[in-house]
Design an enzyme around this catalytic site. Structure first.
Site, PDB file in Angstrom:
ATOM      1  N   ASN A   1      28.489  55.384  37.351  1.00 54.12           N
ATOM      2  CA  ASN A   1      28.416  53.357  37.566  1.00 54.12           C
ATOM      3  C   ASN A   1      27.631  53.580  38.214  1.00 54.12           C
ATOM      4  OD1 ASN A   1      29.590  51.304  38.240  1.00 54.12           O
ATOM      5  ND2 ASN A   1      31.012  51.119  36.731  1.00 54.12           N
TER       6      ASN A   1
ATOM      7  N   ARG B   1      22.972  42.240  50.830  1.00 53.98           N
ATOM      8  CA  ARG B   1      22.030  41.767  51.576  1.00 53.98           C
ATOM      9  C   ARG B   1      20.531  41.001  50.881  1.00 53.98           C
ATOM     10  NH1 ARG B   1      20.887  43.879  56.650  1.00 53.98           N
ATOM     11  NH2 ARG B   1      18.834  42.903  56.807  1.00 53.98           N
TER      12      ARG B   1
ATOM     13  N   HIS C   1      29.090  47.452  34.832  1.00 57.24           N
ATOM     14  CA  HIS C   1      30.534  46.648  34.169  1.00 57.24           C
ATOM     15  C   HIS C   1      29.714  45.654  34.869  1.00 57.24           C
ATOM     16  CE1 HIS C   1      34.789  46.383  33.811  1.00 57.24           C
ATOM     17  NE2 HIS C   1      33.639  45.097  33.372  1.00 57.24           N
TER      18      HIS C   1
ATOM     19  N   ARG D   1      30.181  41.453  35.219  1.00 58.08           N
ATOM     20  CA  ARG D   1      31.844  40.451  35.564  1.00 58.08           C
ATOM     21  C   ARG D   1      31.040  39.097  34.999  1.00 58.08           C
ATOM     22  NH1 ARG D   1      33.758  44.721  37.559  1.00 58.08           N
ATOM     23  NH2 ARG D   1      36.305  45.355  36.842  1.00 58.08           N
TER      24      ARG D   1
ATOM     25  N   HIS E   1      28.087  42.009  41.807  1.00 59.29           N
ATOM     26  CA  HIS E   1      27.770  43.187  41.532  1.00 59.29           C
ATOM     27  C   HIS E   1      26.469  43.339  39.925  1.00 59.29           C
ATOM     28  CE1 HIS E   1      30.341  44.483  38.254  1.00 59.29           C
ATOM     29  NE2 HIS E   1      31.525  44.561  39.568  1.00 59.29           N
TER      30      HIS E   1
ATOM     31  N   GLU F   1      30.005  48.266  30.334  1.00 63.14           N
ATOM     32  CA  GLU F   1      31.087  47.989  30.037  1.00 63.14           C
ATOM     33  C   GLU F   1      32.190  46.603  30.634  1.00 63.14           C
ATOM     34  OE1 GLU F   1      32.803  51.779  32.270  1.00 63.14           O
ATOM     35  OE2 GLU F   1      33.189  50.215  33.068  1.00 63.14           O
TER      36      GLU F   1
ATOM     37  N   THR G   1      38.898  45.414  39.979  1.00 61.46           N
ATOM     38  CA  THR G   1      38.079  46.065  39.704  1.00 61.46           C
ATOM     39  C   THR G   1      38.791  46.388  38.130  1.00 61.46           C
ATOM     40  OG1 THR G   1      37.829  48.462  39.515  1.00 61.46           O
ATOM     41  CG2 THR G   1      40.113  47.632  40.633  1.00 61.46           C
TER      42      THR G   1
ATOM     43  N   HIS H   1      38.395  56.534  35.853  1.00 57.13           N
ATOM     44  CA  HIS H   1      38.835  54.946  36.530  1.00 57.13           C
ATOM     45  C   HIS H   1      39.086  56.540  38.101  1.00 57.13           C
ATOM     46  CE1 HIS H   1      39.483  50.902  38.633  1.00 57.13           C
ATOM     47  NE2 HIS H   1      40.451  51.848  38.903  1.00 57.13           N
ATOM     48  N   ASP H   2      38.552  56.382  38.826  1.00 58.46           N
ATOM     49  CA  ASP H   2      38.894  56.939  40.473  1.00 58.46           C
ATOM     50  C   ASP H   2      38.993  58.512  40.146  1.00 58.46           C
ATOM     51  OD1 ASP H   2      39.835  54.689  41.431  1.00 58.46           O
ATOM     52  OD2 ASP H   2      41.404  55.037  41.851  1.00 58.46           O
TER      53      ASP H   2
ATOM     54  N   GLY I   1      32.268  55.696  39.435  1.00 56.99           N
ATOM     55  CA  GLY I   1      30.925  55.510  40.049  1.00 56.99           C
ATOM     56  C   GLY I   1      31.578  55.570  41.890  1.00 56.99           C
ATOM     57  N   HIS I   2      32.784  54.653  41.743  1.00 57.09           N
ATOM     58  CA  HIS I   2      33.028  54.277  43.411  1.00 57.09           C
ATOM     59  C   HIS I   2      33.154  55.378  44.088  1.00 57.09           C
ATOM     60  CE1 HIS I   2      34.848  51.840  46.869  1.00 57.09           C
ATOM     61  NE2 HIS I   2      36.324  52.986  46.133  1.00 57.09           N
TER      62      HIS I   2
END
Length: 237
Positions: A7, A18, A43, A45, A50, A70, A100, A190-191, A213-214
């Site tokens: 992701n 920036r 993903h 939104r 992002h 997503e 999230t 997720h996580d 991703g994260h």
């Protein structure tokens, strides 16, 4: 092996902080694929904080592996997916102001709505996955929507694993077995991280794909993107 889809939302977040085009999202996606990842996940939104809708359009001709989009299937999102025609769309019931993803679908309550949306994606040759909490009662209604896969929401597993509670994976294994028996493919995300991914893969049967991703981007700050991806691929074999 279980496929790794990366992701790249966090890359877009860094770029947007920036303005301009540093880091270059398109170049990063190409590099991630060259480092061995089997897919790219985005993903978008509604506030485009992002990934922007234009990013999705720009990525389509570039991504050579699986492209996974997503999002909450509001009309604007549905139109985007039908225009891009990715290999996979993952339906996530996000509120517009969600930081999230924080919950899976209630497939009993929303089965009729999901059926309509998924039928449209199926007509256009787009594989659909439904984001689900690890509740085995939600699996059969998900199957009845016409989806081809489910994606298990793994935040609870990651939290409990960090506390030393490995038994938290059992409900995910139960859901995966039920899904497989019904003919559904199983994804997860997720996580998930380098710390917890191996045990999850070992315990959850038939795991086809993880979307990360994260954690991956955070780990890459220390180890570099290529090294981090290679570590994930080794753990997912």
């Amino acid at each position: 092996m279980t496929h790794l889809s990366v992701n790249i939302n966090k890359i877009a977040t860094l770029r947007n902080a920036r303005g301009g085009n540093v880091p270059d999202l398109i170049k990063v996606a190409k590099d991630i694929e060259s480092f061995g990842a089997m897919g790219i996940t985005v993903h978008p939104r509604p506030d485009e904080r992002h990934i922007r809708y234009q990013d999705v359009l720009d990525l389509k001709p570039v991504v050579k592996t699986e492209f996974n989009i997503e999002g909450n299937p509001v009309p604007k999102f549905i139109d985007l997916v039908l225009k891009v025609k990715p290999e996979q769309v993952t339906l996530v019931p996000d509120a517009e102001d969600a930081i999230t993803s924080n919950a899976g679908w209630d497939t009993i309550k929303h089965k009729g709505f999901l059926k309509e949306v998924i039928a449209e994606f199926n007509r256009n040759g787009i594989r659909t996955s439904i984001f689900l909490d690890p509740d085995v009662r939600q699996v059969e209604p998900a199957f009845e929507t016409g989806t081809k896969r489910i994606e298990l929401y793994t935040e609870a597993y990651a939290h409990q694993y960090a506390l030393g509670n490995k038994d938290a994976v059992k409900v995910y294994a139960d859901c995966a077995r039920e899904a497989t028996a019904l003919g559904l493919g199983v994804n997860a995300g997720h996580d998930l991280s380098l710390d917890n991914i191996r045990y999850f893969k070992e315990q959850v049967p038939g795991l086809l794909e993880v979307s990360i991703g994260h954690a991956l981007i955070t780990e890459a700050l220390y180890m570099g993107l290529e090294v981090t991806i290679q570590k994930y691929l080794k753990l997912l074999k």
